[in-house]
Design a protein around this motif. Structure first.
Motif, PDB file in Angstrom:
ATOM      1  N   LEU A 171       0.825  -1.217   0.000  1.00  0.00           N
ATOM      2  CA  LEU A 171       0.000   0.000   0.000  1.00  0.00           C
ATOM      3  C   LEU A 171       0.855   1.261   0.000  1.00  0.00           C
ATOM      4  CD1 LEU A 171      -2.605  -1.237   2.658  1.00  0.00           C
ATOM      5  CD2 LEU A 171      -2.897  -1.241   0.178  1.00  0.00           C
ATOM      6  N   ASN A 172       1.800   1.306  -0.923  1.00  0.00           N
ATOM      7  CA  ASN A 172       2.764   2.400  -0.953  1.00  0.00           C
ATOM      8  C   ASN A 172       2.355   3.480  -1.961  1.00  0.00           C
ATOM      9  OD1 ASN A 172       4.988   3.542   0.199  1.00  0.00           O
ATOM     10  ND2 ASN A 172       6.485   2.416  -1.000  1.00  0.00           N
ATOM     11  N   THR A 173       1.044   3.757  -2.020  1.00  0.00           N
ATOM     12  CA  THR A 173       0.523   4.775  -2.928  1.00  0.00           C
ATOM     13  C   THR A 173      -0.373   5.730  -2.141  1.00  0.00           C
ATOM     14  OG1 THR A 173      -1.276   3.239  -3.477  1.00  0.00           O
ATOM     15  CG2 THR A 173       0.579   3.340  -4.998  1.00  0.00           C
ATOM     16  N   VAL A 174      -0.668   6.888  -2.712  1.00  0.00           N
ATOM     17  CA  VAL A 174      -1.500   7.879  -1.997  1.00  0.00           C
ATOM     18  C   VAL A 174      -2.969   7.477  -1.997  1.00  0.00           C
ATOM     19  CG1 VAL A 174       0.073   9.813  -2.305  1.00  0.00           C
ATOM     20  CG2 VAL A 174      -1.646   9.364  -4.048  1.00  0.00           C
ATOM     21  N   SER A 175      -3.373   6.730  -3.033  1.00  0.00           N
ATOM     22  CA  SER A 175      -4.735   6.167  -3.093  1.00  0.00           C
ATOM     23  C   SER A 175      -4.600   4.683  -3.430  1.00  0.00           C
ATOM     24  CB  SER A 175      -5.573   6.866  -4.161  1.00  0.00           C
ATOM     25  OG  SER A 175      -5.773   8.221  -3.836  1.00  0.00           O
ATOM     26  N   TYR A 176      -5.429   3.846  -2.794  1.00  0.00           N
ATOM     27  CA  TYR A 176      -5.275   2.400  -2.946  1.00  0.00           C
ATOM     28  C   TYR A 176      -6.230   1.833  -3.993  1.00  0.00           C
ATOM     29  CZ  TYR A 176      -3.284   3.233   1.710  1.00  0.00           C
ATOM     30  OH  TYR A 176      -2.553   3.722   2.759  1.00  0.00           O
ATOM     31  N   SER A 177      -5.725   0.900  -4.790  1.00  0.00           N
ATOM     32  CA  SER A 177      -6.585   0.177  -5.727  1.00  0.00           C
ATOM     33  C   SER A 177      -7.158  -1.043  -5.015  1.00  0.00           C
ATOM     34  CB  SER A 177      -5.779  -0.269  -6.951  1.00  0.00           C
ATOM     35  OG  SER A 177      -4.830  -1.273  -6.579  1.00  0.00           O
ATOM     36  N   GLU A 178      -8.234  -1.591  -5.578  1.00  0.00           N
ATOM     37  CA  GLU A 178      -8.846  -2.795  -5.001  1.00  0.00           C
ATOM     38  C   GLU A 178      -7.860  -3.961  -5.016  1.00  0.00           C
ATOM     39  OE1 GLU A 178     -12.681  -3.938  -6.391  1.00  0.00           O
ATOM     40  OE2 GLU A 178     -13.517  -1.919  -6.178  1.00  0.00           O
ATOM     41  N   GLU A 179      -7.060  -4.015  -6.057  1.00  0.00           N
ATOM     42  CA  GLU A 179      -6.071  -5.098  -6.188  1.00  0.00           C
ATOM     43  C   GLU A 179      -5.016  -5.008  -5.075  1.00  0.00           C
ATOM     44  OE1 GLU A 179      -2.810  -6.845  -9.403  1.00  0.00           O
ATOM     45  OE2 GLU A 179      -4.193  -5.249 -10.012  1.00  0.00           O
ATOM     46  N   GLU A 180      -4.544  -3.798  -4.772  1.00  0.00           N
ATOM     47  CA  GLU A 180      -3.555  -3.600  -3.708  1.00  0.00           C
ATOM     48  C   GLU A 180      -4.118  -4.010  -2.347  1.00  0.00           C
ATOM     49  OE1 GLU A 180      -0.922   0.186  -5.410  1.00  0.00           O
ATOM     50  OE2 GLU A 180      -2.884   0.545  -4.488  1.00  0.00           O
ATOM     51  N   ILE A 181      -5.347  -3.590  -2.099  1.00  0.00           N
ATOM     52  CA  ILE A 181      -6.004  -3.921  -0.826  1.00  0.00           C
ATOM     53  C   ILE A 181      -6.202  -5.434  -0.699  1.00  0.00           C
ATOM     54  CG2 ILE A 181      -8.122  -3.646   0.546  1.00  0.00           C
ATOM     55  CD1 ILE A 181      -8.395  -0.839  -0.863  1.00  0.00           C
ATOM     56  N   TYR A 182      -6.660  -6.048  -1.789  1.00  0.00           N
ATOM     57  CA  TYR A 182      -6.891  -7.500  -1.804  1.00  0.00           C
ATOM     58  C   TYR A 182      -5.591  -8.262  -1.531  1.00  0.00           C
ATOM     59  CZ  TYR A 182      -8.215 -12.115  -3.623  1.00  0.00           C
ATOM     60  OH  TYR A 182      -8.444 -13.467  -3.767  1.00  0.00           O
ATOM     61  N   SER A 183      -4.508  -7.846  -2.171  1.00  0.00           N
ATOM     62  CA  SER A 183      -3.207  -8.511  -1.979  1.00  0.00           C
ATOM     63  C   SER A 183      -2.725  -8.379  -0.535  1.00  0.00           C
ATOM     64  CB  SER A 183      -2.165  -7.918  -2.933  1.00  0.00           C
ATOM     65  OG  SER A 183      -2.515  -8.141  -4.268  1.00  0.00           O
ATOM     66  N   ALA A 184      -2.876  -7.187   0.032  1.00  0.00           N
ATOM     67  CA  ALA A 184      -2.461  -6.953   1.419  1.00  0.00           C
ATOM     68  C   ALA A 184      -3.264  -7.823   2.378  1.00  0.00           C
ATOM     69  CB  ALA A 184      -2.628  -5.474   1.775  1.00  0.00           C
ATOM     70  N   LYS A 185      -4.587  -7.868   2.183  1.00  0.00           N
ATOM     71  CA  LYS A 185      -5.470  -8.675   3.048  1.00  0.00           C
ATOM     72  C   LYS A 185      -5.083 -10.145   3.011  1.00  0.00           C
ATOM     73  CE  LYS A 185      -9.840  -6.086   3.089  1.00  0.00           C
ATOM     74  NZ  LYS A 185     -11.226  -6.082   2.570  1.00  0.00           N
ATOM     75  N   ASN A 186      -4.885 -10.661   1.809  1.00  0.00           N
ATOM     76  CA  ASN A 186      -4.549 -12.087   1.656  1.00  0.00           C
ATOM     77  C   ASN A 186      -3.219 -12.424   2.323  1.00  0.00           C
ATOM     78  OD1 ASN A 186      -6.860 -12.797   0.396  1.00  0.00           O
ATOM     79  ND2 ASN A 186      -5.964 -13.206  -1.616  1.00  0.00           N
ATOM     80  N   PHE A 187      -2.244 -11.564   2.131  1.00  0.00           N
ATOM     81  CA  PHE A 187      -0.934 -11.783   2.738  1.00  0.00           C
ATOM     82  C   PHE A 187      -1.046 -11.812   4.264  1.00  0.00           C
ATOM     83  CE2 PHE A 187       3.121 -10.220   4.455  1.00  0.00           C
ATOM     84  CZ  PHE A 187       4.004 -11.105   3.858  1.00  0.00           C
TER      85      PHE A 187
END
Length: 311
Positions: A171-187
């Motif tokens: 999540l190293n961006t100023v606004s998060y994409s659904e894909e970034e959030i999904y990847s973080a959650k799964n990890f």
């Protein structure tokens, strides 16, 4: 040795440097001074494997300011501990040597299990000792400590995930994409599955910077007031609502949220994702925020560090 001697504890974390000055009276901590400064020692640690010179220098400036307080409060016992950032950085010895040379402070690098142990001692009081089953978690910048306490028996451990690490990896961006959030959650979910025990609990306690920030947002505080946050409760459904809103807005918009410290706006979502996933895994409905943690636990055990006593 007087029982009322003043003790200073410094916690050198991946995101924040914190200090607690106080003394022990009737087995309870009397707090005289607390402060915290964000220095981001763990910034880019995953990518580079080392603490940057800039972060080292800024941390030493803060430690020098902390040191000036020792004389003011007549401190006779000083304990500085390093956690996950110093456990993992390739140049942690260099950092400790530079701190010693610049400030005279000796840094104790403690293990994840020791971190959990002292967190338990900091959080548990006489009232909580009567609980059947308590789960405590401290979401830090570089690691997340957990403790399951049940009638004086306990299990504990440390997960190598923290708010700063999740930010930099996913999540190293100023606004998060659904894909970034999904990847973080799964990890995060996978790490929790392999690290945490499945236990039934009747009290879930969160401590550390993520929990404090959650408390500030939930209570709408304009400044950090630990006495208001300490032992405040929030339902997990409300945590999810706060997280959903924060994930949907930009960094600048997050900074404007009432109760949000601007220097934590970029790591609050990763931290809350970890906290929320732990709550879901444990199937709890609410959590209690404790402003006590590792520093209080170390202060209670100060003789181990300053006088080599076996407590």
């Amino acid at each position: 040795m007087k029982h009322t001697e003043n003790i200073a504890v410094i916690d050198i974390g991946s995101n924040t440097l914190r200090i607690l000055i106080g003394n022990i009276k009737a087995n309870k901590i009397n707090k005289l001074y607390t402060d915290r400064v964000v220095t981001r020692l763990g910034k880019n640690l995953i990518e580079n494997g080392v603490i940057s010179e800039k972060a080292i220098d800024s941390s030493i400036i803060v430690l020098k300011k902390f040191k000036k307080l020792f004389e003011k409060f007549n401190v006779s016992c000083i304990i500085a501990v390093g956690t996950s950032v110093l456990r993992e950085a390739k140049n942690s010895v260099y950092f400790c040597e530079k701190v010693k040379e610049s400030t005279g402070l000796h840094v104790h690098i403690i293990s994840g299990e020791e971190e959990a142990y002292y967190t338990l001692h900091g959080v548990i009081d006489e009232e909580l000792k009567e609980e059947d089953s308590v789960f405590i978690t401290d979401v830090g910048g570089g690691s997340t400590e957990w403790i399951h306490y049940s009638r004086k028996n306990f299990k504990m451990g440390s997960m190598p995930i923290g708010a700063l690490k999740i930010k930099e990896r996913f999540l190293n961006t100023v606004s998060y994409s659904e894909e970034e959030i999904y990847s973080a959650k799964n990890f995060i979910k996978e790490e929790i599955k392999t690290s945490l025990p499945q236990v039934k609990i009747n009290k879930f306690i969160a401590t550390g910077g993520t929990a404090s920030t959650l408390g500030m947002i939930n209570l709408g505080l304009l400044k950090y007031l630990p006495e208001k946050i300490h032992m405040s409760e929030i339902h997990v459904i409300e945590v999810k609502q706060i997280l959903k809103k924060l994930l949907s807005i930009s960094l600048e918009e997050r900074k404007k949220i009432k109760g949000m410290p601007s220097n934590r706006a970029d790591i609050i979502c990763p931290g809350l994702l970890i906290l929320k996933e732990i709550a879901d895994y444990l199937n709890v409905e609410k959590l209690t925020i404790s402003e006590n943690g590792i520093m209080e636990g170390i202060m209670k055990n100060y003789k181990k560090f300053c006088y080599n006593s076996k407590l």
